[in-house]
Design a protein around this motif. Structure first.
Motif, PDB file in Angstrom:
ATOM      1  N   VAL A   1       0.848  -1.200   0.000  1.00 13.02           N
ATOM      2  CA  VAL A   1       0.000   0.000   0.000  1.00 13.02           C
ATOM      3  C   VAL A   1       0.875   1.238   0.000  1.00 13.02           C
ATOM      4  CG1 VAL A   1      -1.755   1.295   1.249  1.00 13.02           C
ATOM      5  CG2 VAL A   1      -1.794  -1.208   1.263  1.00 13.02           C
ATOM      6  N   ASN A   2       0.517   2.181  -0.845  1.00 12.41           N
ATOM      7  CA  ASN A   2       1.252   3.442  -0.883  1.00 12.41           C
ATOM      8  C   ASN A   2       0.858   4.310   0.308  1.00 12.41           C
ATOM      9  OD1 ASN A   2       2.417   5.850  -1.468  1.00 12.41           O
ATOM     10  ND2 ASN A   2       1.622   6.003  -3.553  1.00 12.41           N
ATOM     11  N   PRO A   3       1.815   4.613   1.195  1.00 10.41           N
ATOM     12  CA  PRO A   3       1.480   5.375   2.407  1.00 10.41           C
ATOM     13  C   PRO A   3       1.391   6.878   2.191  1.00 10.41           C
ATOM     14  CG  PRO A   3       3.791   4.839   2.428  1.00 10.41           C
ATOM     15  CD  PRO A   3       3.217   4.207   1.167  1.00 10.41           C
ATOM     16  N   ALA A   4       1.527   7.346   0.947  1.00  8.56           N
ATOM     17  CA  ALA A   4       1.489   8.778   0.696  1.00  8.56           C
ATOM     18  C   ALA A   4       0.198   9.405   1.204  1.00  8.56           C
ATOM     19  CB  ALA A   4       1.630   9.046  -0.806  1.00  8.56           C
ATOM     20  N   ASN A   5       0.325  10.502   1.919  1.00  7.86           N
ATOM     21  CA  ASN A   5      -0.801  11.296   2.427  1.00  7.86           C
ATOM     22  C   ASN A   5      -1.547  10.642   3.594  1.00  7.86           C
ATOM     23  OD1 ASN A   5      -0.426  13.427   0.652  1.00  7.86           O
ATOM     24  ND2 ASN A   5      -1.681  12.474  -0.917  1.00  7.86           N
ATOM     25  N   THR A   6      -1.208   9.418   3.979  1.00  4.14           N
ATOM     26  CA  THR A   6      -1.950   8.790   5.064  1.00  4.14           C
ATOM     27  C   THR A   6      -1.746   9.527   6.375  1.00  4.14           C
ATOM     28  OG1 THR A   6      -0.143   7.244   5.400  1.00  4.14           O
ATOM     29  CG2 THR A   6      -2.006   6.460   4.109  1.00  4.14           C
ATOM     30  N   SER A   7      -0.602  10.206   6.529  1.00  2.00           N
ATOM     31  CA  SER A   7      -0.338  10.884   7.791  1.00  2.00           C
ATOM     32  C   SER A   7      -1.062  12.207   7.897  1.00  2.00           C
ATOM     33  CB  SER A   7       1.169  11.093   7.978  1.00  2.00           C
ATOM     34  OG  SER A   7       1.668  11.989   7.008  1.00  2.00           O
ATOM     35  N   ARG A   8      -1.680  12.647   6.809  1.00  2.00           N
ATOM     36  CA  ARG A   8      -2.412  13.919   6.890  1.00  2.00           C
ATOM     37  C   ARG A   8      -3.842  13.794   6.371  1.00  2.00           C
ATOM     38  NH1 ARG A   8       0.508  17.685   2.305  1.00  2.00           N
ATOM     39  NH2 ARG A   8       0.995  16.055   0.832  1.00  2.00           N
ATOM     40  N   THR A   9      -4.326  12.561   6.276  1.00  2.00           N
ATOM     41  CA  THR A   9      -5.716  12.328   5.909  1.00  2.00           C
ATOM     42  C   THR A   9      -6.500  11.882   7.137  1.00  2.00           C
ATOM     43  OG1 THR A   9      -5.106  11.689   3.665  1.00  2.00           O
ATOM     44  CG2 THR A   9      -7.263  10.975   4.444  1.00  2.00           C
ATOM     45  N   CYS A  10      -7.668  12.485   7.359  1.00  2.00           N
ATOM     46  CA  CYS A  10      -8.481  12.136   8.518  1.00  2.00           C
ATOM     47  C   CYS A  10      -9.058  10.731   8.347  1.00  2.00           C
ATOM     48  CB  CYS A  10      -9.606  13.153   8.660  1.00  2.00           C
ATOM     49  SG  CYS A  10     -10.739  12.784  10.004  1.00  2.00           S
ATOM     50  N   SER A  11      -8.865   9.880   9.370  1.00  2.00           N
ATOM     51  CA  SER A  11      -9.373   8.507   9.267  1.00  2.00           C
ATOM     52  C   SER A  11     -10.870   8.451   9.534  1.00  2.00           C
ATOM     53  CB  SER A  11      -8.633   7.598  10.246  1.00  2.00           C
ATOM     54  OG  SER A  11      -8.884   7.974  11.576  1.00  2.00           O
ATOM     55  N   ARG A  12     -11.463   9.558   9.988  1.00  2.00           N
ATOM     56  CA  ARG A  12     -12.905   9.568  10.248  1.00  2.00           C
ATOM     57  C   ARG A  12     -13.684  10.081   9.043  1.00  2.00           C
ATOM     58  NH1 ARG A  12     -15.185  13.008  15.180  1.00  2.00           N
ATOM     59  NH2 ARG A  12     -14.689  11.181  16.429  1.00  2.00           N
ATOM     60  N   CYS A  13     -13.284  11.228   8.504  1.00  2.00           N
ATOM     61  CA  CYS A  13     -14.082  11.826   7.433  1.00  2.00           C
ATOM     62  C   CYS A  13     -13.359  11.845   6.091  1.00  2.00           C
ATOM     63  CB  CYS A  13     -14.514  13.236   7.822  1.00  2.00           C
ATOM     64  SG  CYS A  13     -13.184  14.460   7.718  1.00  2.00           S
ATOM     65  N   GLY A  14     -12.057  11.498   6.065  1.00  2.00           N
ATOM     66  CA  GLY A  14     -11.340  11.434   4.812  1.00  2.00           C
ATOM     67  C   GLY A  14     -10.762  12.755   4.348  1.00  2.00           C
TER      68      GLY A  14
END
Ligand SMILES: [Zn+2]
Length: 60
Positions: A1-14
């Motif tokens: 899985v490409n982890p790009a942007n996962t650290s700044r994307t909200c896991s609740r609302c996206g």
């Protein structure tokens, strides 16, 4: 899985924004107010992306 942007994307609302990342350790969504440890939030996003890929592979 490409982890790009996962650290700044909200896991609740996206919502994805650099401003969501308050510090190296703290994540707080500017859209819905969701707050979590940055690594926990990123892990949830990576998990969701991985599961989506697996479902796509099974359907193919
Ligand atoms: Zn949010």
């Amino acid at each position: 899985v490409n982890p790009a942007n996962t650290s700044r994307t909200c896991s609740r609302c996206g919502h994805c924004a650099a401003e969501n990342r308050v510090s190296q350790a703290v994540f707080r969504c500017t859209a819905c107010g969701h707050a979590a440890h940055a690594d926990v939030n990123a892990a949830r996003n990576i998990l969701r992306a991985g599961l989506a890929l697996r479902r796509a592979a099974q359907a193919a």
